[in-house]
Scaffold this active site. Structure first.
Site, PDB file in Angstrom:
ATOM      1  N   GLY A  44      56.843 -52.563 -38.992  1.00 10.50           N
ATOM      2  CA  GLY A  44      57.423 -51.656 -39.983  1.00 10.50           C
ATOM      3  C   GLY A  44      58.068 -50.456 -39.302  1.00 10.50           C
ATOM      4  O   GLY A  44      59.113 -49.958 -39.741  1.00 10.50           O
ATOM      5  N   THR A  45      57.441 -49.975 -38.240  1.00  6.69           N
ATOM      6  CA  THR A  45      57.968 -48.823 -37.509  1.00  6.69           C
ATOM      7  C   THR A  45      59.375 -49.110 -36.984  1.00  6.69           C
ATOM      8  O   THR A  45      60.275 -48.271 -37.088  1.00  6.69           O
ATOM      9  CB  THR A  45      57.027 -48.480 -36.331  1.00  6.69           C
ATOM     10  OG1 THR A  45      55.738 -48.176 -36.867  1.00  6.69           O
ATOM     11  CG2 THR A  45      57.544 -47.294 -35.526  1.00  6.69           C
TER      12      THR A  45
ATOM     13  N   THR B 178      64.066 -62.979 -28.892  1.00  4.86           N
ATOM     14  CA  THR B 178      63.535 -64.253 -29.379  1.00  4.86           C
ATOM     15  C   THR B 178      62.515 -63.984 -30.482  1.00  4.86           C
ATOM     16  O   THR B 178      61.653 -63.117 -30.347  1.00  4.86           O
ATOM     17  CB  THR B 178      62.902 -65.045 -28.215  1.00  4.86           C
ATOM     18  OG1 THR B 178      63.928 -65.299 -27.262  1.00  4.86           O
ATOM     19  CG2 THR B 178      62.309 -66.365 -28.691  1.00  4.86           C
TER      20      THR B 178
ATOM     21  N   SER C 192      56.211 -54.676 -43.623  1.00  6.54           N
ATOM     22  CA  SER C 192      55.351 -55.026 -42.495  1.00  6.54           C
ATOM     23  C   SER C 192      54.350 -56.095 -42.930  1.00  6.54           C
ATOM     24  O   SER C 192      53.869 -56.073 -44.066  1.00  6.54           O
ATOM     25  CB  SER C 192      54.620 -53.788 -41.987  1.00  6.54           C
ATOM     26  OG  SER C 192      53.808 -54.137 -40.890  1.00  6.54           O
ATOM     27  N   ALA C 193      54.030 -57.024 -42.039  1.00  9.27           N
ATOM     28  CA  ALA C 193      53.145 -58.146 -42.392  1.00  9.27           C
ATOM     29  C   ALA C 193      51.669 -57.775 -42.417  1.00  9.27           C
ATOM     30  O   ALA C 193      50.914 -58.273 -43.242  1.00  9.27           O
ATOM     31  CB  ALA C 193      53.361 -59.297 -41.402  1.00  9.27           C
ATOM     32  N   HIS C 194      51.256 -56.864 -41.509  1.00  5.19           N
ATOM     33  CA  HIS C 194      49.810 -56.665 -41.355  1.00  5.19           C
ATOM     34  C   HIS C 194      49.175 -55.807 -42.450  1.00  5.19           C
ATOM     35  O   HIS C 194      47.964 -55.606 -42.456  1.00  5.19           O
ATOM     36  CB  HIS C 194      49.464 -56.130 -39.960  1.00  5.19           C
ATOM     37  CG  HIS C 194      49.743 -54.672 -39.728  1.00  5.19           C
ATOM     38  ND1 HIS C 194      48.744 -53.718 -39.782  1.00  5.19           N
ATOM     39  CD2 HIS C 194      50.878 -54.017 -39.447  1.00  5.19           C
ATOM     40  CE1 HIS C 194      49.277 -52.519 -39.509  1.00  5.19           C
ATOM     41  NE2 HIS C 194      50.569 -52.680 -39.303  1.00  5.19           N
TER      42      HIS C 194
ATOM     43  N   GLN D  48      53.650 -49.814 -47.712  1.00  3.67           N
ATOM     44  CA  GLN D  48      52.437 -49.760 -48.542  1.00  3.67           C
ATOM     45  C   GLN D  48      52.648 -50.392 -49.912  1.00  3.67           C
ATOM     46  O   GLN D  48      51.678 -50.753 -50.590  1.00  3.67           O
ATOM     47  CB  GLN D  48      51.966 -48.308 -48.729  1.00  3.67           C
ATOM     48  CG  GLN D  48      51.403 -47.661 -47.492  1.00  3.67           C
ATOM     49  CD  GLN D  48      50.089 -48.265 -47.037  1.00  3.67           C
ATOM     50  OE1 GLN D  48      49.324 -48.831 -47.819  1.00  3.67           O
ATOM     51  NE2 GLN D  48      49.815 -48.161 -45.754  1.00  3.67           N
TER      52      GLN D  48
ATOM     53  N   CYS E  80      47.119 -43.014 -38.032  1.00  6.23           N
ATOM     54  CA  CYS E  80      47.880 -42.495 -36.897  1.00  6.23           C
ATOM     55  C   CYS E  80      47.463 -41.076 -36.535  1.00  6.23           C
ATOM     56  O   CYS E  80      47.541 -40.676 -35.394  1.00  6.23           O
ATOM     57  CB  CYS E  80      49.361 -42.498 -37.211  1.00  6.23           C
ATOM     58  SG  CYS E  80      49.818 -43.932 -38.152  1.00  6.23           S
TER      59      CYS E  80
ATOM     60  N   ASN F  60      51.121 -43.649 -47.938  1.00  7.26           N
ATOM     61  CA  ASN F  60      49.993 -44.328 -47.312  1.00  7.26           C
ATOM     62  C   ASN F  60      48.696 -43.529 -47.319  1.00  7.26           C
ATOM     63  O   ASN F  60      47.632 -44.086 -47.126  1.00  7.26           O
ATOM     64  CB  ASN F  60      50.342 -44.727 -45.865  1.00  7.26           C
ATOM     65  CG  ASN F  60      50.945 -43.596 -45.080  1.00  7.26           C
ATOM     66  OD1 ASN F  60      51.998 -43.077 -45.431  1.00  7.26           O
ATOM     67  ND2 ASN F  60      50.292 -43.197 -44.016  1.00  7.26           N
TER      68      ASN F  60
HETATM   69  C1  LIG Z   1      51.667 -48.961 -41.615  1.00  4.36           C
HETATM   70  C2  LIG Z   1      52.886 -48.237 -42.075  1.00  4.36           C
HETATM   71  C3  LIG Z   1      54.051 -48.205 -41.291  1.00  4.36           C
HETATM   72  C4  LIG Z   1      54.106 -48.803 -39.919  1.00  4.36           C
HETATM   73  O1  LIG Z   1      54.127 -50.201 -39.943  1.00  4.36           O
HETATM   74  P1  LIG Z   1      53.738 -50.957 -38.574  1.00  4.36           P
HETATM   75  O2  LIG Z   1      54.032 -52.397 -38.873  1.00  4.36           O
HETATM   76  O3  LIG Z   1      52.287 -50.695 -38.350  1.00  4.36           O
HETATM   77  O4  LIG Z   1      54.612 -50.401 -37.524  1.00  4.36           O
HETATM   78  C5  LIG Z   1      55.150 -47.544 -41.774  1.00  4.36           C
HETATM   79  N1  LIG Z   1      55.128 -46.950 -42.971  1.00  4.36           N
HETATM   80  C6  LIG Z   1      54.039 -46.961 -43.757  1.00  4.36           C
HETATM   81  C7  LIG Z   1      54.090 -46.282 -45.079  1.00  4.36           C
HETATM   82  C8  LIG Z   1      52.880 -47.590 -43.334  1.00  4.36           C
HETATM   83  O5  LIG Z   1      51.800 -47.583 -44.100  1.00  4.36           O
END
Ligand SMILES: *Cc1c(COP(=O)(O)O)cnc(C)c1O
Length: 389
Positions: free
Chosen positions: A71-72, A237, A199-201, A179, A325, A151
């Site tokens: 996501g970053t 890749t 973001s997937a995680h 989020q 963070c 978040n």
């Molecule tokens: C976790 C998060 C990110 C970062 O995503 P990553 O995949 O961990 O780099 C960015 N924005 C928000 C609002 C998040 O909660």
């Protein structure tokens, strides 16, 4: 001893079905999706199937999804990519002061390099008003980026209204929806945003894979340069297993969205009810009306959040102070500061986030432990002369 994970906004465990599908692309299929022979095409096909699944979750077209490493990266790409593509028009970007650090720190970096960044302030519940965004617009504004769901305090922002304003002024709109994904319904066509970070995680997928939704026709320069992957927009890749996992997690999220929201918000509300009724001097931060279904940001007056976290940790309960963070430092949360929580209360704030694997027993155990931990710490703090409180 029982383990209770209540930090789903920091990351989520990978679902079994996700891991199983991924394992086929770790132990089995290994072809490079760019290779022209059969095992390469099989990998390419898997990436495209995953792309379609992620697209479906936000009602985008598959070709509007570009996979990234997280996501970053998607947030960085939106900022640098739009600023570069529109540098002839101007150097002004509007965002907010409650964004994730992936946005705030990118903005701070750019402001040292000739860009002008306006950080709009929220109201006491963490809502960014579309009017305050509109007021910040200048003839040099190239990008408006407001997060969809915060978040730390879980506040849901009026993205549709903000995107409409951006469009009326010919400005590109971006939203960090990391989020929001899998926790609130998202329809990019209805929202009208040009760019969206995912973001997937945070949706029971693997760490290290994300995506940027780029609405067809949006002007944005490349951020990663190299090979021709992702329609020549994002080199490198593909993270094959990660992308397959993201796709599976998105599919599960799409199929279960309503049930997930109902279940998670039910447990969160039960948690908040017990905490506010059974523990004195607590305060819930953020909006109850516009809120992430699993978020409970709670301030325990007169004591330190770090101490609560550590005592809960001893009981195998995992929570967070502010965002993951910033939790490694004692710098007060920029989000709680922005909504006007006094410094001494910020330090007593814990973010509990509920998710798909949370049970009612987990909540009961946590509240029982919390009552004990809070009473113990308040007892020490009053012996301490309430440390000035
Ligand atoms: C976790 C998060 C990110 C970062 O995503 P990553 O995949 O961990 O780099 C960015 N924005 C928000 C609002 C998040 O909660």
């Amino acid at each position: 001893m029982k383990e209770v994970y209540l930090d789903y906004s920091a990351t989520t465990p990978v679902k079994k079905e996700v891991a199983e599908e991924m394992s086929q692309y770790i132990l089995g299929h290994y072809g490079n999706p760019s290779s022209l022979y059969k095992i390469g095409s099989a990998s390419k096909e898997a990436v495209d199937i995953a792309r379609a699944k992620v697209a479906k979750l936000i009602n985008a077209a598959p070709e509007e999804i570009y996979f990234t490493s997280c996501g970053t990266e998607a947030d960085n790409w939106a900022f640098f990519g739009v600023a570069d593509a529109k540098r002839k028009k101007g150097n002004h970007i509007i965002t907010s002061n409650i964004e994730h650090h992936a946005i705030i720190h990118t903005g701070n970096y750019m402001s040292k390099r000739g860009y002008d960044i306006t950080y709009v302030e929220p109201d006491k519940e963490g809502r960014i008003s579309p009017e305050s965004v509109e007021k910040a617009i200048t003839d040099k504004t190239v990008l408006i980026s407001i997060m969809m769901v915060n978040n730390e305090i879980g506040t849901i922002e009026p993205i549709k209204e903000i995107a409409k304003i951006a469009k009326e002024h010919g400005i590109t709109s971006h939203t960090d929806a990391v989020q929001a994904l899998g926790n609130v319904p998202i329809d990019v066509k209805d929202l009208g945003v040009d760019l969206m970070s995912l973001s997937a995680h945070k949706i029971y997928g693997p760490k290290g894979v994300g995506a940027l939704y780029i609405k067809k026709g949006t002007l944005i320069s490349n951020y990663m340069h190299g090979g021709g992957q992702e329609k020549k927009k994002r080199a490198g890749t593909e993270n094959l297993a990660g992308i397959v996992g993201f796709g599976k997690a998105a599919e599960i999220a799409y199929d279960n969205l309503e049930d997930h929201i109902k279940k998670v918000s039910g447990l969160r509300d039960y948690f908040l009810k017990r905490v506010t009724e059974e523990i004195p001097d607590v305060q819930v931060n953020g909006s109850m009306e516009y809120r992430h279904p699993g978020n409970a940001s709670v301030t325990f007056k007169y004591i330190e959040g770090e101490a609560i976290l550590l005592l809960l940790n001893e009981k195998n309960i995992y929570v967070s102070t502010g965002s993951a963070c910033s939790s490694a430092s004692l710098v007060p949360s920029h989000v709680l500061m922005a909504i006007g929580v006094p410094a001494e209360l910020i330090h007593g704030t814990i973010r509990f986030t509920v998710g798909d694997f949370t049970t009612k027993e987990d909540i009961d155990y946590t509240v029982d432990c919390l009552k004990e931990v809070v009473a113990k710490l308040r007892n020490i703090s009053s012996v301490d002369g309430k440390k000035g409180w």
